[in-house]
Motif scaffolding. Sequence first.
Motif, PDB file in Angstrom:
ATOM      1  N   GLU A  88     -13.116 -12.721   9.700  1.00 24.54           N
ATOM      2  CA  GLU A  88     -11.897 -13.521   9.873  1.00 24.54           C
ATOM      3  C   GLU A  88     -10.879 -13.195   8.778  1.00 24.54           C
ATOM      4  OE1 GLU A  88     -10.494 -18.232   9.948  1.00 24.54           O
ATOM      5  OE2 GLU A  88     -12.611 -17.689   9.791  1.00 24.54           O
ATOM      6  N   GLU A  89      -9.671 -12.791   9.201  1.00 23.01           N
ATOM      7  CA  GLU A  89      -8.626 -12.461   8.238  1.00 23.01           C
ATOM      8  C   GLU A  89      -7.902 -13.715   7.765  1.00 23.01           C
ATOM      9  OE1 GLU A  89      -6.057  -9.091   8.553  1.00 23.01           O
ATOM     10  OE2 GLU A  89      -7.242  -8.212  10.193  1.00 23.01           O
ATOM     11  N   CYS A  90      -7.358 -13.621   6.554  1.00 25.03           N
ATOM     12  CA  CYS A  90      -6.616 -14.736   5.969  1.00 25.03           C
ATOM     13  C   CYS A  90      -5.187 -14.770   6.510  1.00 25.03           C
ATOM     14  CB  CYS A  90      -6.557 -14.603   4.451  1.00 25.03           C
ATOM     15  SG  CYS A  90      -8.151 -14.763   3.632  1.00 25.03           S
ATOM     16  N   VAL A  91      -4.600 -15.922   6.507  1.00 32.37           N
ATOM     17  CA  VAL A  91      -3.177 -16.059   6.808  1.00 32.37           C
ATOM     18  C   VAL A  91      -2.419 -15.935   5.497  1.00 32.37           C
ATOM     19  CG1 VAL A  91      -3.619 -17.539   8.785  1.00 32.37           C
ATOM     20  CG2 VAL A  91      -3.254 -18.570   6.532  1.00 32.37           C
ATOM     21  N   THR A  92      -1.100 -15.815   5.564  1.00 30.77           N
ATOM     22  CA  THR A  92      -0.265 -15.703   4.373  1.00 30.77           C
ATOM     23  C   THR A  92      -0.516 -16.879   3.422  1.00 30.77           C
ATOM     24  OG1 THR A  92       1.467 -14.491   5.546  1.00 30.77           O
ATOM     25  CG2 THR A  92       2.102 -15.622   3.516  1.00 30.77           C
ATOM     26  N   GLY A  93      -0.732 -16.552   2.158  1.00 31.22           N
ATOM     27  CA  GLY A  93      -0.954 -17.568   1.142  1.00 31.22           C
ATOM     28  C   GLY A  93      -2.407 -17.939   0.937  1.00 31.22           C
ATOM     29  N   GLU A  94      -3.279 -17.545   1.865  1.00 31.62           N
ATOM     30  CA  GLU A  94      -4.697 -17.886   1.753  1.00 31.62           C
ATOM     31  C   GLU A  94      -5.427 -16.823   0.942  1.00 31.62           C
ATOM     32  OE1 GLU A  94      -8.525 -18.944   4.693  1.00 31.62           O
ATOM     33  OE2 GLU A  94      -6.627 -18.184   5.523  1.00 31.62           O
ATOM     34  N   ILE A  95      -6.335 -17.251   0.066  1.00 30.42           N
ATOM     35  CA  ILE A  95      -7.072 -16.330  -0.795  1.00 30.42           C
ATOM     36  C   ILE A  95      -8.280 -15.768  -0.053  1.00 30.42           C
ATOM     37  CG2 ILE A  95      -8.452 -16.133  -2.907  1.00 30.42           C
ATOM     38  CD1 ILE A  95      -6.686 -18.273  -4.141  1.00 30.42           C
ATOM     39  N   GLY A  96      -8.455 -14.456  -0.143  1.00 31.34           N
ATOM     40  CA  GLY A  96      -9.602 -13.799   0.469  1.00 31.34           C
ATOM     41  C   GLY A  96      -9.910 -12.496  -0.226  1.00 31.34           C
ATOM     42  N   GLU A  97     -10.949 -11.812   0.243  1.00 35.15           N
ATOM     43  CA  GLU A  97     -11.353 -10.541  -0.357  1.00 35.15           C
ATOM     44  C   GLU A  97     -10.518  -9.403   0.212  1.00 35.15           C
ATOM     45  OE1 GLU A  97     -15.273  -7.660  -1.020  1.00 35.15           O
ATOM     46  OE2 GLU A  97     -15.470  -9.561   0.078  1.00 35.15           O
ATOM     47  N   LEU A  98     -10.092  -8.499  -0.661  1.00 33.87           N
ATOM     48  CA  LEU A  98      -9.270  -7.368  -0.247  1.00 33.87           C
ATOM     49  C   LEU A  98     -10.144  -6.232   0.268  1.00 33.87           C
ATOM     50  CD1 LEU A  98      -6.519  -5.923  -0.096  1.00 33.87           C
ATOM     51  CD2 LEU A  98      -6.874  -5.180  -2.467  1.00 33.87           C
ATOM     52  N   TYR A  99      -9.853  -5.794   1.500  1.00 40.49           N
ATOM     53  CA  TYR A  99     -10.463  -4.605   2.078  1.00 40.49           C
ATOM     54  C   TYR A  99      -9.389  -3.516   2.117  1.00 40.49           C
ATOM     55  CZ  TYR A  99     -14.492  -7.279   3.983  1.00 40.49           C
ATOM     56  OH  TYR A  99     -15.619  -8.044   4.151  1.00 40.49           O
ATOM     57  N   ILE A 100      -9.748  -2.298   1.692  1.00 42.01           N
ATOM     58  CA  ILE A 100      -8.814  -1.161   1.710  1.00 42.01           C
ATOM     59  C   ILE A 100      -9.345  -0.106   2.666  1.00 42.01           C
ATOM     60  CG2 ILE A 100      -7.824   0.719   0.354  1.00 42.01           C
ATOM     61  CD1 ILE A 100      -7.907  -1.058  -2.083  1.00 42.01           C
TER      62      ILE A 100
ATOM     63  N   PRO B 125       0.821  -1.220   0.000  1.00 38.59           N
ATOM     64  CA  PRO B 125       0.000   0.000   0.000  1.00 38.59           C
ATOM     65  C   PRO B 125       0.852   1.267   0.000  1.00 38.59           C
ATOM     66  CG  PRO B 125       0.030  -1.001   2.186  1.00 38.59           C
ATOM     67  CD  PRO B 125       0.711  -1.972   1.267  1.00 38.59           C
ATOM     68  N   ILE B 126       0.344   2.303  -0.655  1.00 40.60           N
ATOM     69  CA  ILE B 126       0.996   3.604  -0.579  1.00 40.60           C
ATOM     70  C   ILE B 126       0.752   4.166   0.820  1.00 40.60           C
ATOM     71  CG2 ILE B 126       0.611   3.964  -3.050  1.00 40.60           C
ATOM     72  CD1 ILE B 126      -1.473   6.079  -2.340  1.00 40.60           C
ATOM     73  N   ASN B 127       1.454   5.232   1.159  1.00 38.14           N
ATOM     74  CA  ASN B 127       1.314   5.809   2.493  1.00 38.14           C
ATOM     75  C   ASN B 127      -0.140   6.213   2.746  1.00 38.14           C
ATOM     76  OD1 ASN B 127       2.133   7.933   0.439  1.00 38.14           O
ATOM     77  ND2 ASN B 127       1.410   9.251   2.096  1.00 38.14           N
ATOM     78  N   GLY B 128      -0.571   6.049   3.981  1.00 45.76           N
ATOM     79  CA  GLY B 128      -1.934   6.417   4.348  1.00 45.76           C
ATOM     80  C   GLY B 128      -2.967   5.371   4.008  1.00 45.76           C
ATOM     81  N   THR B 129      -2.529   4.166   3.660  1.00 43.49           N
ATOM     82  CA  THR B 129      -3.451   3.097   3.272  1.00 43.49           C
ATOM     83  C   THR B 129      -3.173   1.843   4.097  1.00 43.49           C
ATOM     84  OG1 THR B 129      -3.527   3.938   1.005  1.00 43.49           O
ATOM     85  CG2 THR B 129      -4.289   1.689   1.347  1.00 43.49           C
ATOM     86  N   GLN B 130      -4.227   1.209   4.596  1.00 47.87           N
ATOM     87  CA  GLN B 130      -4.112  -0.049   5.321  1.00 47.87           C
ATOM     88  C   GLN B 130      -4.908  -1.119   4.583  1.00 47.87           C
ATOM     89  OE1 GLN B 130      -2.170  -0.314   8.083  1.00 47.87           O
ATOM     90  NE2 GLN B 130      -1.658   1.854   7.835  1.00 47.87           N
ATOM     91  N   LEU B 131      -4.440  -2.373   4.644  1.00 46.19           N
ATOM     92  CA  LEU B 131      -5.082  -3.474   3.933  1.00 46.19           C
ATOM     93  C   LEU B 131      -5.490  -4.577   4.895  1.00 46.19           C
ATOM     94  CD1 LEU B 131      -2.522  -3.961   1.014  1.00 46.19           C
ATOM     95  CD2 LEU B 131      -4.488  -2.426   1.064  1.00 46.19           C
ATOM     96  N   ARG B 132      -6.585  -5.275   4.536  1.00 46.92           N
ATOM     97  CA  ARG B 132      -6.951  -6.517   5.193  1.00 46.92           C
ATOM     98  C   ARG B 132      -7.400  -7.502   4.124  1.00 46.92           C
ATOM     99  NH1 ARG B 132     -11.617  -5.377   8.947  1.00 46.92           N
ATOM    100  NH2 ARG B 132     -11.795  -3.398   7.814  1.00 46.92           N
ATOM    101  N   ILE B 133      -7.029  -8.753   4.292  1.00 42.18           N
ATOM    102  CA  ILE B 133      -7.480  -9.803   3.383  1.00 42.18           C
ATOM    103  C   ILE B 133      -8.388 -10.706   4.197  1.00 42.18           C
ATOM    104  CG2 ILE B 133      -6.788 -11.666   1.843  1.00 42.18           C
ATOM    105  CD1 ILE B 133      -4.056 -10.299   1.593  1.00 42.18           C
ATOM    106  N   MET B 134      -9.681 -10.743   3.817  1.00 40.49           N
ATOM    107  CA  MET B 134     -10.699 -11.353   4.662  1.00 40.49           C
ATOM    108  C   MET B 134     -11.191 -12.674   4.087  1.00 40.49           C
ATOM    109  SD  MET B 134     -10.633  -9.039   6.942  1.00 40.49           S
ATOM    110  CE  MET B 134     -11.957  -9.624   7.999  1.00 40.49           C
ATOM    111  N   ALA B 135     -11.112 -13.727   4.926  1.00 43.15           N
ATOM    112  CA  ALA B 135     -11.680 -15.024   4.556  1.00 43.15           C
ATOM    113  C   ALA B 135     -13.193 -14.982   4.706  1.00 43.15           C
ATOM    114  CB  ALA B 135     -11.088 -16.123   5.430  1.00 43.15           C
ATOM    115  N   THR B 136     -13.655 -14.304   5.754  1.00 43.86           N
ATOM    116  CA  THR B 136     -15.075 -14.027   5.970  1.00 43.86           C
ATOM    117  C   THR B 136     -15.185 -12.573   6.391  1.00 43.86           C
ATOM    118  OG1 THR B 136     -15.063 -14.581   8.330  1.00 43.86           O
ATOM    119  CG2 THR B 136     -15.387 -16.401   6.766  1.00 43.86           C
ATOM    120  N   SER B 137     -16.366 -12.115   6.672  1.00 45.75           N
ATOM    121  CA  SER B 137     -16.542 -10.717   7.064  1.00 45.75           C
ATOM    122  C   SER B 137     -15.838 -10.389   8.375  1.00 45.75           C
ATOM    123  CB  SER B 137     -18.034 -10.390   7.186  1.00 45.75           C
ATOM    124  OG  SER B 137     -18.642 -11.224   8.159  1.00 45.75           O
TER     125      SER B 137
END
Length: 627
Positions: free
Chosen positions: A346-358, A332-344
């Motif tokens: 629960e976050e994904c672990v490294t390598g797990e596919i999920g939806e990107l939240y910005i 992410p560029i400065n001022g941006t945080q990311l989450r990769i969500m398995a469910t609404s």
Amino acid sequence: MTIRTLGRALAAQFEAEHAVPALEHRGRTIDYTELAFAAYAIADELARLNVKKGAHVGVLVEDGSVIVPAVIGILARGCVFALLDPAHPPSHLRELADASDLTCLFVEDTLFSIAAEALSNRPVSIRPISAQIFATAGSCGSLTTELADTAERALYLYFSSGTSGKQKPILGRADSLLHFLDWEIATLGLDATVRVSQLTSPSHDPYLRDVFTPLVAGGTVCLPDSRHVVLSPFELARWIDHAQIEVVHCTPTVFRNLCNGGLVGRSFERLTHVLIAGEQLRGKHLVAWYEAIGDRVQLVNLYGPTETTLAKLYYFISPSDVDRAAIPIGQPINGTQLRIMATSSEECVTGEIGELYIETASGTLGYYRQPLLNRDVFEPDPAESLNSPVTYKTGDLVRRLDDGNIEFVGRRDRRQKVRGKHTDLGQVEDEIIKRSDVASCVVNVVTDAEGGGPDRLVAYYVARDELRLASLEQQLARDLPASMIPDVWIRVDSLPTNVNGKVDDAELAALFSVSQSMRSDEGGQDAATERGIEDRLLALWKELLRNDSIGLDDPFMEVGGDSLSIMLLIARLDEEFGYNLALWQVFEQLTIRSLSGLITGTTVAAPGMGALKGTVSHADNRDDFGR
């Protein structure tokens, strides 16, 4: 303490610059003083019309150099601009105008009839605008003062159709745009000498970085003579060299087509950066570039939905990335945080596919007048949270790699049912590219319009030679179910693009229609092929001539043909059909029916189909790939 705003950033350049080029277009240079005069004329006209601050003002113009002072003048007045595409039919323009809630529309003289039809049901003031605006002499009045005083909230309206196809207006913010511009200028080390190409259609939001990045840096916006330059790999390569471009923003499709433009080691001597965004970029897409150019030009992969303002992730590409199946979208560029969500929750672990939240405080104001939709994809509603970070649920599937970079996997809506089986079209494309010499590939699902036949998976691909399909299909069958192996393979010279520079699915569908016509039995093959060609030509003529009532036997010059449309027709026929139409033929009562016969008898009637299932080539037999 004075807060830096987009208006103040532009005002500083207008105050500092005099004879420095701001725009270059069709052999003409417009300096910052001339641009200020023209922008002030727009702001003054809005004031004279008593258009209130915050009002939505449309621009319907073909001349790219005229659009730039229009948006600056609208910004100076404190209004919101909406850039409409003249290529759209009046019915579509009417839909956009209604969704945008326009108060005023600046229109080029030649487009007045289209504007009047599109806005017949709205009380909108239609005002003329043309390149004569640069002839305005005298003072630029209070432009810099007005720019410095503009609010840093609503600035523009762009549209996102999403998966439903319904146009959704997104209200963008000036402060968020400046946040991205400052990041790009600082990250790339740009200054007042920078020359940036303007390749994006103004009706697509990456246009904003084409124009505002160089202007905020004090550099030059360089516009090609026509859109045809963007569509032709060889012309685009020549123009980038001739215009001494340093920074290019483009989609992966335009980049891939550029790589087919006869690149050599000495190409693009002044170019320093190519920023690529809008579609998935794959490692094999980079091979031709690095073979010709090496690593002296920095390629950058960008990612960011319109809803979050231009780009929120970036990745600096290196030659070793050619071995990757997909190029990461990075960090992410400065001022941006990311989450990769398995469910609404629960976050994904490294390598797990999920939806990107910005999550960002430098996003947009969300969908204009659509609070229910805002609450569905934003947390909280950005229209009600002006000074707080907002999370946007992108609908894009990603995973975090071991090195921390984010890799785009695909859209949820790219996972479609084929013959009852859920199929990831992006995965099919990846597997084809991994196992063949295909430079680029798009896989789509074609459904029988009558409902009587099965769905078919169609692969459109760019390659030097015809694929050995029997061998490739055997390889695919080892790892993929039968539902994921294409039924039809169509080879093309380059993937067609729409006005946004993305893959044109409608044009691909037309190619599929032609290929199916070619596969009909011999007794009816010629007639079926001509019908497919006629349909494509009819769509092309309607686009070039902006005339929806054209018949198959109407001569080109009698239904609106002029010098510009003739040149565009010749260029498009060469690009899309590989047919070199002579100028004299246009004046010989050229009709769609007669042109279809010429094309069919010259390049399309003998496509070189083999015995392999569903294969047809739309690429020319050329000794040198792309030439």
